[in-house]
Write an enzyme that holds these catalytic residues in place. Structure first.
Site, PDB file in Angstrom:
ATOM      1  N   GLY A 135      34.096 -76.254 -26.437  1.00 54.28           N
ATOM      2  CA  GLY A 135      33.474 -76.975 -25.339  1.00 54.28           C
ATOM      3  C   GLY A 135      32.711 -76.068 -24.391  1.00 54.28           C
ATOM      4  N   GLY A 141      31.052 -76.336 -20.360  1.00 53.68           N
ATOM      5  CA  GLY A 141      30.847 -77.106 -19.138  1.00 53.68           C
ATOM      6  C   GLY A 141      30.062 -76.307 -18.130  1.00 53.68           C
ATOM      7  N   VAL A 177      35.071 -73.234 -23.181  1.00 53.26           N
ATOM      8  CA  VAL A 177      36.438 -73.513 -23.617  1.00 53.26           C
ATOM      9  C   VAL A 177      36.609 -73.112 -25.079  1.00 53.26           C
ATOM     10  CG1 VAL A 177      38.237 -75.250 -23.843  1.00 53.26           C
ATOM     11  CG2 VAL A 177      36.528 -75.452 -22.016  1.00 53.26           C
ATOM     12  N   ARG A 223      38.497 -86.191  -6.598  1.00 48.21           N
ATOM     13  CA  ARG A 223      37.065 -86.222  -6.283  1.00 48.21           C
ATOM     14  C   ARG A 223      36.131 -86.215  -7.502  1.00 48.21           C
ATOM     15  NH1 ARG A 223      35.443 -82.533  -1.245  1.00 48.21           N
ATOM     16  NH2 ARG A 223      35.798 -80.822  -2.697  1.00 48.21           N
TER      17      ARG A 223
END
Length: 261
Positions: free
Chosen positions: A95, A97, A102, A211
């Site tokens: 992964g 981001g 990751v 959030r």
């Protein structure tokens, strides 16, 4: 591709945990290096990075160096001063981001783990990383992705300072991937949502706002366990449940309508 109806045959048993009798104690974040974030004022992470970059570039160099030194001091208290690859074998990339890369990795006893590697030089708001590690280390709950270990080290390849966050590996990936492969019954949807809400409730019980609730940040294991993850934008709330300042953070399509204005 044939779709499955549920995680496993005993998925219902994974819901036996009772939040009222969990026995987990609340964490007093006044005793931790956890500070409210009041610098971000954008609607999505990509815009947040641009705004923070402009703010940081206008700061005095001496203040920035002092701030980074304080951050390093806190990180050295929270993280192991060593490379994670002395403790885990890197298998392959799984992964990418905005905050890091990751890798699927394996411990000496054969356990699969996910290791998120974050380049501190490229991280715009370093305080958020500190907040994330603090929250993961101190709030323990069956439906919050647990922190196995955190490392801080200088990468031998590019000589950059990096932080590695080690968590359990969720075999079924995030909820977006799961939805593409699974036919959802109302019962299955309810079971997933219940676990997400139990994890979120534990954060709120400790005066923490996530959030950034979205399907990208919900991970599933094959045994039916659902994890709420990615506390990178979490913040402390006051007695009224509000965060400090007027920050607006989140992913627009996942935010409450009033949060987009």
């Amino acid at each position: 591709m044939q779709k499955t109806e549920s995680f496993t045959e005993d998925f219902d048993t994974s819901m036996s945990w009772d939040s009222a009798g969990s026995g987990y104690a609340s964490v007093d974040f006044t005793e931790l290096p956890f500070e409210p974030d009041s610098t971000c004022s954008s609607l999505e992470s990509s815009s947040i990075e641009i705004i923070e970059s402009e703010i940081i570039s206008s700061d005095d160099d001496e203040i920035m160096e002092e701030s980074f030194a304080d951050l390093m001091e806190e990180l050295l208290q929270l993280c192991v001063d060593d490379t994670p690859w002395n403790h885990f074998s890197k298998m392959h990339h799984i992964g990418q981001g905005s905050s890091g890369t990751v890798f699927l990795s394996e411990s000496p006893n054969g356990e699969k783990v996910a290791i998120k590697v974050i380049n501190l030089k490229k991280l715009k708001n370093k305080q958020l990383l500190l907040n994330e590690i603090c929250a993961m280390q101190n709030i323990i709950h069956p439906n919050l992705l647990p922190l196995k270990e955190a490392f801080i080290y200088e990468d031998a390849v590019d000589s950059e300072l990096k932080v590695a966050i080690v968590t359990p590996y969720a075999e079924l990936g995030n909820l977006i991937r799961f939805c593409k492969k699974t036919r959802h019954s109302e019962k299955l949807t309810a079971l997933i949502l219940r676990q997400v809400l139990q994890g979120l409730s534990e954060l709120h019980r400790n005066s923490i706002a996530h959030r950034d609730i979205k399907s990208d940040n919900v991970f599933l294991k094959r045994d039916g366990t659902v994890f709420l993850s990615d506390l990178g934008f979490c913040d402390v709330t006051d007695e009224e449940g509000k965060c400090a300042g007027n920050s607006v953070i989140g992913t627009p399509y996942w935010m409450a309508p009033e949060g987009n204005f």
